[in-house]
Design an enzyme around this catalytic site. Sequence first.
Site: not given
Length: 437
Positions: A264, A261, A258, A250, A205, A121, A149-150
């Site tokens: 940050k 990914c 946390g 979600f 992304k 990423t 990438e997911f």
Amino acid sequence: MKIAVIGTGYVGLVTGTCLAETGNEVICVDIDQEKVAQMRAGVVPIYEPHLDVLFERNIKANRLRFSTSLAEGLEHGDIIFLALPTPEGDDGSADLKYVLNVSEEIGTLINEYKVIVDKSTVPVGTADKVRDVIAKRASCDFDVVSNPEFLREGFAVDDFLKPERIIIGSSSERATKLMQKLYSPFVRSGNPIIVMDEKSAELTKYAANAFLATKITFMNEIANYCEKVGADVDQIRAGIGADSRIGKRFLFPGIGYGGSCFPKDVKALQKAGKDEAYDFKILNAVIEVNAKQKTILVPHILSYFNNDLKGKRIAIWGLAFKPETDDVREAPSIDIMRALLDKGAQLTVFDPEAMPNIKKQFGDALTYADSMYEALDNAEALVICTEWSIFRTPNYKELKQRLSHPVIFDGRNLYNVNDMESEGFTYISIGRKAIHQ
Ligand code: NAD
């Protein structure tokens, strides 16, 4: 096809293994000699469901091997994936040193056409930087593609094998065709391969992760407000989730996001905005709210113990940042445990997979239990930090027998509030009625 994957962490190892599964010949390269030795000995160095089966099968079939040599990987692969870390730098931006250092090396080693694929990423403009760094040193033709990438840790193999979409950022027809061919076995059910320019791919992304972090954070704010006014966040979740514009996923409130990914990536997008004199106000709020949310249970715990945690034994269930992974990077459990230890509490912890990783950080400051029930022995309260399935329907009788007081602080809303009330627990969860008894 012949593939090299540089960086064999959560993304690289899953990528390499799944590409081998569809018949490609893959070399996974990593600088961590111990990790490579482990993988060569047939040991998967991370916990990721189903990965071990594919890993073993493809090693046996000679489609998957491991090396510490970038030169070997580069010589082997027609397509070279970079799955390298892009950690948070001192100023919040994504630190590109791993990606750019490897690109420099690639520049000196490359001697025939290759496609260099950035799977890490990375901020907008990184494909251009990688291209420049390689071009300065290389004398042959090459292409750079952005292919974010997911995958989700815990579902990484499934997500890789059956992706909802694949993003290819490329301005080269030749590279795009190769990437489409490589990925065609993964999209047989019709999910799209979306081709776009490199910058848009890079930003896709960040936009996805920032949106998901915002959705979680929004729901956490609604939950916090529920506690003020006596509303029930579970009912609100059902009420808004039925709206297809919002969707059901979600929307679970908890003790914040946390992992390696979201934290940050949200910060990196905020910083990238600042660099362009753009203030991402929504991301500023997401970061601020999430930081507070991670320790939202601590004031409840302190208040229950009249502000005196000295010598109090507390059990912690769940250390990983989410279930089905051993990854503890930026896990809310860490913030909670630090806060409780600071106040003098004694913690006995249990997690099905993440204890070795937590032990690397906390060492002897914690007591590590062999089972979820053993963690409760002589504890005056239980704090739940991760929603592992095994915690969902515990034996309440045993819980009450083992805990010295039937008190649960549930950061993941695992239990029905009325059940807990009738079982006789003091039960504090997120955005729902608090039960004191
Ligand atoms: P990781 O830290 O688990 O793995 C990175 C690997 O790269 C490590 O094994 C490390 O030893 C290796 N490495 C470092 N320098 C190297 C070098 N010079 N040569 C060869 N190997 C080297 O990281 P990860 O979680 O797999 O993430 C990789 C990238 O993918 C990051 O940019 C991350 O943001 C992104 N990403 C991660 C996830 C996820 O769920 N973990 C999902 C999507 C995207």
